[in-house]
Design a protein around this motif. Structure first.
Motif, PDB file in Angstrom:
ATOM      1  N   UNK C 213       0.842  -1.206   0.000  1.00 46.50           N
ATOM      2  CA  UNK C 213       0.000   0.000   0.000  1.00 46.50           C
ATOM      3  C   UNK C 213       0.873   1.251   0.000  1.00 46.50           C
ATOM      4  N   UNK C 214       1.975   1.179   0.743  1.00 42.65           N
ATOM      5  CA  UNK C 214       2.865   2.341   0.786  1.00 42.65           C
ATOM      6  C   UNK C 214       3.449   2.574  -0.601  1.00 42.65           C
ATOM      7  N   UNK C 215       3.834   1.479  -1.246  1.00 46.03           N
ATOM      8  CA  UNK C 215       4.389   1.541  -2.593  1.00 46.03           C
ATOM      9  C   UNK C 215       3.420   2.251  -3.544  1.00 46.03           C
ATOM     10  N   UNK C 216       2.135   1.999  -3.384  1.00 48.31           N
ATOM     11  CA  UNK C 216       1.128   2.598  -4.265  1.00 48.31           C
ATOM     12  C   UNK C 216       0.475   3.830  -3.652  1.00 48.31           C
ATOM     13  N   UNK C 217       1.023   4.277  -2.518  1.00 44.13           N
ATOM     14  CA  UNK C 217       0.560   5.496  -1.859  1.00 44.13           C
ATOM     15  C   UNK C 217      -0.937   5.460  -1.542  1.00 44.13           C
ATOM     16  N   UNK C 218      -1.362   4.361  -0.936  1.00 44.35           N
ATOM     17  CA  UNK C 218      -2.765   4.240  -0.561  1.00 44.35           C
ATOM     18  C   UNK C 218      -2.871   4.241   0.963  1.00 44.35           C
ATOM     19  N   UNK C 219      -3.707   5.129   1.533  1.00 49.13           N
ATOM     20  CA  UNK C 219      -3.859   5.162   2.988  1.00 49.13           C
ATOM     21  C   UNK C 219      -4.408   3.835   3.504  1.00 49.13           C
ATOM     22  N   UNK C 220      -3.997   3.474   4.717  1.00 49.65           N
ATOM     23  CA  UNK C 220      -4.334   2.175   5.286  1.00 49.65           C
ATOM     24  C   UNK C 220      -5.049   2.348   6.622  1.00 49.65           C
ATOM     25  N   UNK C 221      -6.088   1.545   6.854  1.00 46.72           N
ATOM     26  CA  UNK C 221      -6.694   1.441   8.184  1.00 46.72           C
ATOM     27  C   UNK C 221      -6.681  -0.042   8.560  1.00 46.72           C
ATOM     28  N   UNK C 222      -6.229  -0.350   9.748  1.00 43.14           N
ATOM     29  CA  UNK C 222      -6.035  -1.746  10.144  1.00 43.14           C
ATOM     30  C   UNK C 222      -7.108  -2.200  11.138  1.00 43.14           C
ATOM     31  N   UNK C 223      -7.643  -3.398  10.901  1.00 40.87           N
ATOM     32  CA  UNK C 223      -8.599  -4.021  11.816  1.00 40.87           C
ATOM     33  C   UNK C 223      -7.955  -5.293  12.358  1.00 40.87           C
ATOM     34  N   UNK C 224      -7.892  -5.437  13.682  1.00 43.04           N
ATOM     35  CA  UNK C 224      -7.361  -6.664  14.265  1.00 43.04           C
ATOM     36  C   UNK C 224      -8.545  -7.548  14.649  1.00 43.04           C
ATOM     37  N   UNK C 225      -8.725  -8.639  13.915  1.00 46.25           N
ATOM     38  CA  UNK C 225      -9.823  -9.563  14.191  1.00 46.25           C
ATOM     39  C   UNK C 225      -9.331 -10.639  15.158  1.00 46.25           C
ATOM     40  N   UNK C 231      -3.900 -11.313  23.096  1.00 45.36           N
ATOM     41  CA  UNK C 231      -3.921  -9.856  23.317  1.00 45.36           C
ATOM     42  C   UNK C 231      -2.539  -9.215  23.183  1.00 45.36           C
ATOM     43  N   UNK C 232      -1.515  -9.978  23.554  1.00 46.38           N
ATOM     44  CA  UNK C 232      -0.163  -9.414  23.485  1.00 46.38           C
ATOM     45  C   UNK C 232       0.251  -9.152  22.025  1.00 46.38           C
ATOM     46  N   UNK C 233       0.003 -10.154  21.169  1.00 49.79           N
ATOM     47  CA  UNK C 233       0.298  -9.959  19.743  1.00 49.79           C
ATOM     48  C   UNK C 233      -0.546  -8.824  19.163  1.00 49.79           C
ATOM     49  N   UNK C 234      -1.806  -8.721  19.626  1.00 49.65           N
ATOM     50  CA  UNK C 234      -2.685  -7.663  19.118  1.00 49.65           C
ATOM     51  C   UNK C 234      -2.088  -6.302  19.427  1.00 49.65           C
ATOM     52  N   UNK C 235      -1.591  -6.162  20.649  1.00 56.27           N
ATOM     53  CA  UNK C 235      -0.981  -4.883  21.007  1.00 56.27           C
ATOM     54  C   UNK C 235       0.260  -4.618  20.166  1.00 56.27           C
ATOM     55  N   UNK C 236       1.022  -5.686  19.912  1.00 57.38           N
ATOM     56  CA  UNK C 236       2.218  -5.545  19.070  1.00 57.38           C
ATOM     57  C   UNK C 236       1.844  -5.015  17.689  1.00 57.38           C
ATOM     58  N   UNK C 237       0.758  -5.556  17.133  1.00 58.32           N
ATOM     59  CA  UNK C 237       0.306  -5.120  15.804  1.00 58.32           C
ATOM     60  C   UNK C 237      -0.118  -3.651  15.859  1.00 58.32           C
ATOM     61  N   UNK C 238      -0.847  -3.305  16.927  1.00 54.97           N
ATOM     62  CA  UNK C 238      -1.324  -1.921  17.039  1.00 54.97           C
ATOM     63  C   UNK C 238      -0.154  -0.944  17.224  1.00 54.97           C
ATOM     64  N   UNK C 239       0.847  -1.364  18.004  1.00 52.83           N
ATOM     65  CA  UNK C 239       2.039  -0.511  18.162  1.00 52.83           C
ATOM     66  C   UNK C 239       2.723  -0.302  16.822  1.00 52.83           C
ATOM     67  N   UNK C 240       2.828  -1.415  16.092  1.00 49.47           N
ATOM     68  CA  UNK C 240       3.467  -1.343  14.775  1.00 49.47           C
ATOM     69  C   UNK C 240       2.729  -0.338  13.880  1.00 49.47           C
ATOM     70  N   UNK C 241       1.385  -0.402  13.883  1.00 54.76           N
ATOM     71  CA  UNK C 241       0.593   0.507  13.041  1.00 54.76           C
ATOM     72  C   UNK C 241       0.813   1.961  13.454  1.00 54.76           C
ATOM     73  N   UNK C 242       0.834   2.191  14.771  1.00 59.09           N
ATOM     74  CA  UNK C 242       1.051   3.561  15.243  1.00 59.09           C
ATOM     75  C   UNK C 242       2.411   4.077  14.798  1.00 59.09           C
ATOM     76  N   UNK C 243       3.441   3.212  14.956  1.00 56.95           N
ATOM     77  CA  UNK C 243       4.792   3.616  14.540  1.00 56.95           C
ATOM     78  C   UNK C 243       4.826   3.969  13.057  1.00 56.95           C
ATOM     79  N   UNK C 244       4.103   3.173  12.271  1.00 58.53           N
ATOM     80  CA  UNK C 244       4.138   3.357  10.821  1.00 58.53           C
ATOM     81  C   UNK C 244       3.178   4.442  10.351  1.00 58.53           C
ATOM     82  N   UNK C 245       2.395   4.987  11.289  1.00 61.01           N
ATOM     83  CA  UNK C 245       1.465   6.045  10.923  1.00 61.01           C
ATOM     84  C   UNK C 245       0.210   5.554  10.228  1.00 61.01           C
ATOM     85  N   UNK C 246      -0.192   4.292  10.485  1.00 58.71           N
ATOM     86  CA  UNK C 246      -1.426   3.794   9.887  1.00 58.71           C
ATOM     87  C   UNK C 246      -2.574   3.919  10.869  1.00 58.71           C
ATOM     88  N   UNK C 247      -3.756   4.218  10.346  1.00 56.47           N
ATOM     89  CA  UNK C 247      -4.920   4.361  11.209  1.00 56.47           C
ATOM     90  C   UNK C 247      -5.325   2.996  11.761  1.00 56.47           C
TER      91      UNK C 247
END
Lengths: 290, 126, 306
Positions: C213-225, C231-247
């Motif tokens: 998505x970054x390559x094609x310059x498309x904004x991203x919103x992430x849903x953790x199902x 829960x620990x991995x979920x938080x890891x994913x959310x931290x990653x998204x925040x670091x990368x600037x994804x909603x």
């Protein structure tokens, strides 16, 4: 014997099944991840990687000094990898499928073979098993060429049995992964999505004329229509793995179900025996040698 | 290439048609000879049906029509390279107007040519 | 026109169930054109029961065929084919259609002119109506190459129909993976909704698809199902998204209502409210908001590309 673990639908547990089979398999084994777009098997088998090499596809390289701008190559190319614009022959290597036609056609020797990086081939060992995987470069659009090279590597130094984690679906890459296997194991789940995609997979893989059996994962959720379909279509059910939150949680921690959940081990041993039985029944001569 | 002949990516065959913002998968091109005010239409259907390489095919179509300038919305890198190789100038970000309006803007000097593509590779797939 | 494309990289994360529920929720907010771009294994129709109003054949590429009555059995084609698609037969050679890539080399070089090279019928596509509005979908024949062109064609048809109907939102169930079909799914998207799960595969594939998505310059919103599976991995994913600037569009619990809805051929939001559907409504509000406001980080007005 080569066993391909496939599924019409993604997320049915194909990688879980492959990793668990690899964990319980007796005898020499190579575990291969041919899902080069999204390789995941290494996340569970945690192999020690001993070699990593880039893989290339042959694409044309232009020697403009020799090109007489006849345009034959551009007219021939089905993939628009060559274009004659004004007084320039343009080469778009990322469009090329590597058929070699343009290089063979050019009378002037203006095109010669070069390479486009497709991704990497990784090799190593996971416990007693040999491990092999392909990983497609992000931005590379074609997976079959890399899959072909991983398979060529497999043939070059195969020893014992092979378990292939195939890409999901029933399109070109999935068929590419299973077509050289001796036995196909289709992993599905007892839900309407699972059934629908399973039917497509049976339709796609049956014409290959190889023994084919089903593994019903997360049995107990959904309904019984996958089992009904298997009965009607004559597809043997080689395993029914009950849904368990313990398995789902073990998976989320990157653990192999057959190791993390004791009662699963026996189920995978039984599955292995059925797969071997199917292979032996279809190819008695080779089984004698084994 | 004749800088007095411009090709505009178009959703339809006439000056009143809307500019098609896509280049490779544009429905067609309205080709305008600025000297004679004559217009013609080049169907781009062949490019639209290609599995890949629509942008390159469309560039070939424009070159064949003898145009020296292209007006379009988004031009990807391969199409841009192909157009440049043929000496065709590219004006990008032309959208939400009719072909006639785009041509008028160009004639008044309100549109400038680009020296780099403004769309990512593979955009033609959509 | 705003386009939301739901993707996941990894299969089985709940992408299709979530897209169907989005279609339901969008239908009471002005409606949307729905498009199933997972042409290899489309499942959306199982929840939405579309009524097919148009059916079209889809042709793409070409395939070689050897006429056995003309073939002299010289074997030149077998030597030239890079795809191993030429098979020796008892009298003449034959082409394995599953291996043929349609390059035309065999046809071009056959000294006997024994090889035909014609367009390939690869699948069917449909324009339909379902209970939440119009829908465009397809089915590729098994074993066919999913080049992304059928995906592109569906998007084009869906856009044209949406325009004609005055709809301003398009909702797409994207193709899986990171190859050509998903690249086609993403082209022109206003927002990519990436559905992931807190597993190693989910995380791994999320990172790959977000790179794309970054390559094609498309904004991203992430849903953790199924966030509660780990829960620990979920938080890891959310931290990653925040670091990368994804909603972050939200997290959804593991809930058997998803399968229950599927068995009934319904969307989860059509069944009595559960914690899952409640959370999903929240996710939709965030997604709809981002789709309206997110802008492509692009170098428009005639500035050179980075």
């Amino acid at each position: 014997m080569i066993y391909a673990i496939a599924s019409g639908k993604g997320g049915t547990g194909k990688t879980t099944v492959t990793a668990s089979l690899a964990a319980v398999w007796d005898g020499p084994l190579t575990a291969v991840d041919l899902d080069v777009e999204e390789p995941n098997l290494h996340l569970f088998l945690a192999p020690e990687i001993t070699a990593e090499e880039p893989a290339f596809l042959e694409v044309p390289v232009l020697d403009a000094a020799r090109c007489i701008l006849c345009g034959e190559c551009a007219a021939f190319c089905q993939y628009k990898a060559l274009s004659l614009m004004g007084k320039t022959l343009l080469v778009f290597p990322e469009m090329c499928h590597g058929c070699g036609g343009c290089i063979a056609l050019c009378q002037e020797g203006a095109l010669s073979p070069g390479g486009r990086e497709l991704g990497h081939i990784l090799e190593g060992s996971a416990g007693a098993a040999r491990f092999l995987m392909g990983r497609l470069r992000v931005g590379e659009a074609m997976s079959p060429p890399l899959m072909r090279q991983v398979k060529a590597r497999l043939r070059r130094d195969a020893a014992g049995d092979v378990l292939i984690d195939s890409p999901p679906g029933v399109s070109c890459p999935a068929v590419n992964a299973v077509m050289d296997a001796d036995v196909i194991v289709l992993v599905t789940e007892p839900t309407p999505f699972g059934l629908h995609d399973f039917r497509l997979a049976v339709e796609a893989f049956r014409p290959l004329g190889k023994p084919l059996g089903a593994v019903i994962n997360r049995a107990g959720i959904g309904d019984g229509r996958v089992q009904d379909f298997c009965r009607e279509a004559g597809v043997p059910v080689w395993a029914e793995l009950p849904f368990s939150r313990a398995v789902a949680e073990a998976y989320s921690r990157g653990e192999v179900a057959a190791r993390a959940v004791p009662e699963m081990r026996g189920m995978f041993l039984a599955l292995m025996a059925r797969m071997r039985g199917a292979a032996a029944a279809s190819n008695p001569e080779e089984a004698d040698h084994a | 290439m004749n800088a007095g002949i411009i090709a505009v990516t178009s959703e339809g065959p006439g000056m009143e048609s809307m500019v098609d913002s896509r280049f490779g998968r544009a429905a067609g091109f309205v080709v305008v000879d600025l000297a004679t005010e004559q217009t013609s239409y080049v169907d781009n259907g062949g490019s639209q049906s290609m599995a890949q390489g629509a942008g390159i095919q469309a560039a070939e179509n424009v070159a064949r029509a003898g145009a020296g300038v292209v007006l379009s919305g988004f031009v990807g890198p391969k199409a841009f390279q192909a157009l440049s190789a043929a000496g065709i100038q590219v004006v990008q970000n032309v959208e939400n107007m009719t072909v006639g309006q785009a041509v008028d803007k160009y004639k008044r000097g309100e549109l400038s040519t680009s020296d780099a593509p403004n769309a990512p590779a593979g955009g033609n797939k959509g | 026109m705003r386009e939301i494309v739901v993707i996941s990289g990894k299969g089985g994360t709940g992408k299709t169930s979530i897209t169907a529920a989005f279609a339901h929720l969008a239908s009471v907010q002005g409606g949307a054109m729905l498009c199933d771009l997972d042409v290899d294994a489309p499942d959306l129709h199982l929840l939405l029961a579309p009524d097919r109003q148009e059916e079209h054949a889809f042709y793409s590429g070409r395939e070689a065929r050897i006429d056995p009555s003309v073939c002299t059995g010289c074997g030149l084609c077998a030597g030239l084919c890079r795809f191993g698609a030429v098979m020796p037969g008892p009298r003449a050679f034959g082409i394995d259609p599953l291996r043929c890539e349609g390059c035309g080399v065999c046809e071009r070089f056959c000294p006997a002119g024994a090889i035909g090279f014609s367009e390939k019928h690869c699948g069917q596509w449909y324009a339909s109506a379902m209970r939440f509005g119009p829908m465009v979908h397809a089915q590729l024949f098994p074993g066919q190459e999913n080049s992304g062109r059928l995906v592109a064609l569906l998007k084009k048809e869906a856009r044209e129909r949406a325009k004609a109907l005055g709809l301003t939102l398009m909702l797409c169930d994207g193709a899986p993976g990171i190859g050509c079909p998903v690249i086609s799914s993403l082209s022109g998207a206003s927002l990519a909704v990436v559905v992931t799960e807190p597993t190693p595969s989910g995380r791994h594939d999320l990172e790959r698809v977000v790179d794309l998505c970054r390559h094609f310059r498309i904004p991203v919103a992430v849903v953790v199902n199924k966030f509660d599976l780990n829960p620990e991995n979920s938080e890891g994913i959310e931290d990653y998204c925040r670091e990368q600037g994804h909603a972050l569009a939200g997290r959804l619990p593991h809930d058997e209502v998803v399968v229950r809805a599927m068995v009934q051929g319904k969307c989860v939001t059509e069944l009595p409210e559960t914690p899952f559907s409640k959370a999903l409504r929240g996710v939709w509000e965030v997604v709809a908001h981002h789709a309206r406001t997110a802008s492509r980080p692009s170098p428009f007005p005639n500035t050179p590309n980075a």
